[in-house]
Design a protein around this motif. Structure first.
Motif, mmCIF file in Angstrom:
data_model
loop_
_atom_site.group_PDB
_atom_site.id
_atom_site.type_symbol
_atom_site.label_atom_id
_atom_site.label_comp_id
_atom_site.label_asym_id
_atom_site.label_seq_id
_atom_site.Cartn_x
_atom_site.Cartn_y
_atom_site.Cartn_z
ATOM 1 N N MET A 22 0.842 -1.196 0.000
ATOM 2 C CA MET A 22 0.000 0.000 0.000
ATOM 3 C C MET A 22 0.879 1.248 0.000
ATOM 4 N N HIS A 23 0.491 2.243 -0.775
ATOM 5 C CA HIS A 23 1.247 3.488 -0.845
ATOM 6 C C HIS A 23 0.676 4.452 0.175
ATOM 7 N N TYR A 59 -4.826 18.212 -5.667
ATOM 8 C CA TYR A 59 -4.025 17.716 -4.553
ATOM 9 C C TYR A 59 -4.153 18.661 -3.365
ATOM 10 N N SER A 60 -4.043 18.091 -2.170
ATOM 11 C CA SER A 60 -3.961 18.926 -0.976
ATOM 12 C C SER A 60 -2.604 19.613 -0.955
ATOM 13 N N VAL A 61 -2.595 20.884 -0.588
ATOM 14 C CA VAL A 61 -1.378 21.696 -0.604
ATOM 15 C C VAL A 61 -1.205 22.387 0.737
ATOM 16 N N ALA A 64 -2.467 7.663 -0.139
ATOM 17 C CA ALA A 64 -3.718 7.404 0.558
ATOM 18 C C ALA A 64 -3.798 8.160 1.880
ATOM 19 N N GLY A 65 -5.021 8.259 2.393
ATOM 20 C CA GLY A 65 -5.233 8.836 3.717
ATOM 21 C C GLY A 65 -5.381 10.340 3.705
ATOM 22 N N ALA A 89 3.301 6.386 11.972
ATOM 23 C CA ALA A 89 2.715 6.325 13.309
ATOM 24 C C ALA A 89 1.220 6.597 13.294
ATOM 25 N N SER A 90 0.747 7.276 12.241
ATOM 26 C CA SER A 90 -0.683 7.597 12.144
ATOM 27 C C SER A 90 -1.524 6.405 11.733
#
Length: 316
Positions: A1-2, A101-103, A116-117, A308-309
């Motif tokens: 998984m990426h 994309y989130s920036v 992901a995530g 860790a998340s």
């Protein structure tokens, strides 16, 4: 998984509301620009209509306009907001959207979340806090990303140089892992002094390399033997196309007097000369001559790393 990661993709000053900036990060082609409110935006660098690079377009008040047929895309959502040949009463179908994309920006860098995530709160450049004049740059290095990380451990002198300093082959202890990063110290000496023999361990300088187990934020520090910071460099690195690596960096000289520094080095700093240089052209022969040593541990650690998340993945 990426697993998802923040990647440092550009210097903040390189992204504006006039000219789109094409970058490649982790193998993904992205276009950066600023919206009408000054916020940094990132879209896939392909128009969903004819797959033309959006970086060839124009930044408009309503978003980024493709240079081929004039479709305009919102920077935050990727939604197509305008198609020139539509009638006033026609609506743009939702499927005509570019990938957004989130920036996030921090410490003078633009970061993009890939994978992901949900995006995490901490940016990879968070620990970089400039205290004085910065020296910056960008480049595409002729070396694969994984190899770039490996060489940063096995022979950082092939990738960057500190002015007036010789980085040695002496490791000052083993590699260690701290907060999802691998850290390695090696000895360094002033070029004005003779290189100490192999049995001497009290090097006057330390080069500390900190590499990510996920993502691409690299921190390289020049320290005194007492671990006082002299120069700090942060390099955003990621896989570009055809086996190359995208680089953008910021670095600075700490505002303190360095004891025992050669006069020539001190004079160069007073004159404002850059205290470091990041290589944009890589010497393949020098890299081929390096011993593969601590990078073996990096490969294993990166393969086994789970953020860790994602505690549920750690227990699997």
């Amino acid at each position: 998984m990426h697993y998802g990661n923040w990647w440092t993709v550009a210097l903040s000053e390189s992204v504006n509301d006039k000219t789109p900036l094409a970058v490649v990060c982790d193998g993904e082609e992205i276009v950066l620009f600023r919206g009408s409110g000054g916020e940094a935006c990132a879209l896939e660098d392909r128009c969903p209509h004819r797959r033309v690079p959006l970086a060839l377009g124009t930044v408009k008040p309503g978003g980024l306009q493709c240079g081929y047929h004039g479709w305009t895309f919102d920077g935050a959502t990727g939604a197509c907001t305008a198609i020139p040949n539509l009638h006033a009463d026609e609506r743009v179908p939702p499927r005509y959207a570019a990938r957004a994309y989130s920036v996030a920006e921090g410490q003078g860098f633009v970061h993009v979340w890939i994978g992901a995530g949900a995006p995490s709160d901490e940016l990879p450049s968070a620990a970089y806090l400039a205290e004085g004049r910065e020296f910056t740059g960008t480049a595409i290095a002729n070396i694969a990303y994984d190899e770039y990380l490996a060489v940063m451990l096995d022979g950082p002198q092939c990738l960057l140089a500190f002015e007036g300093v010789r980085i040695t082959d002496f490791f000052l202890g083993d590699t260690r892992t701290e907060d999802g990063r691998m850290v390695l110290d090696r000895g360094a000496v002033w070029k004005a002094r003779m290189l100490p023999p192999a049995f001497v361990t009290d090097h006057p300088l330390i080069v500390r390399t900190t590499l990510p187990l996920a993502g691409g934020g690299i921190r390289v520090e020049l320290l005194t033997a007492d671990e006082e910071s002299v120069v700090t460099v942060y390099i955003g690195a990621s896989a570009n196309l055809r086996g190359t690596t995208s680089l953008c960096w910021r670095g600075y000289l700490h505002p303190r007097r360095v004891q025992a520094a050669p006069l020539r080095w001190s004079a160069a700093r007073v004159a404002g000369r850059p205290p470091f240089r990041v290589a944009d052209a890589i010497d393949g022969a020098a890299i081929a001559a390096l011993l593969v040593a601590p990078s073996r541990e990096l490969v294993a650690a990166r393969a086994a790393y789970v953020p860790a998340s994602l505690p549920e993945q750690r227990q699997a």
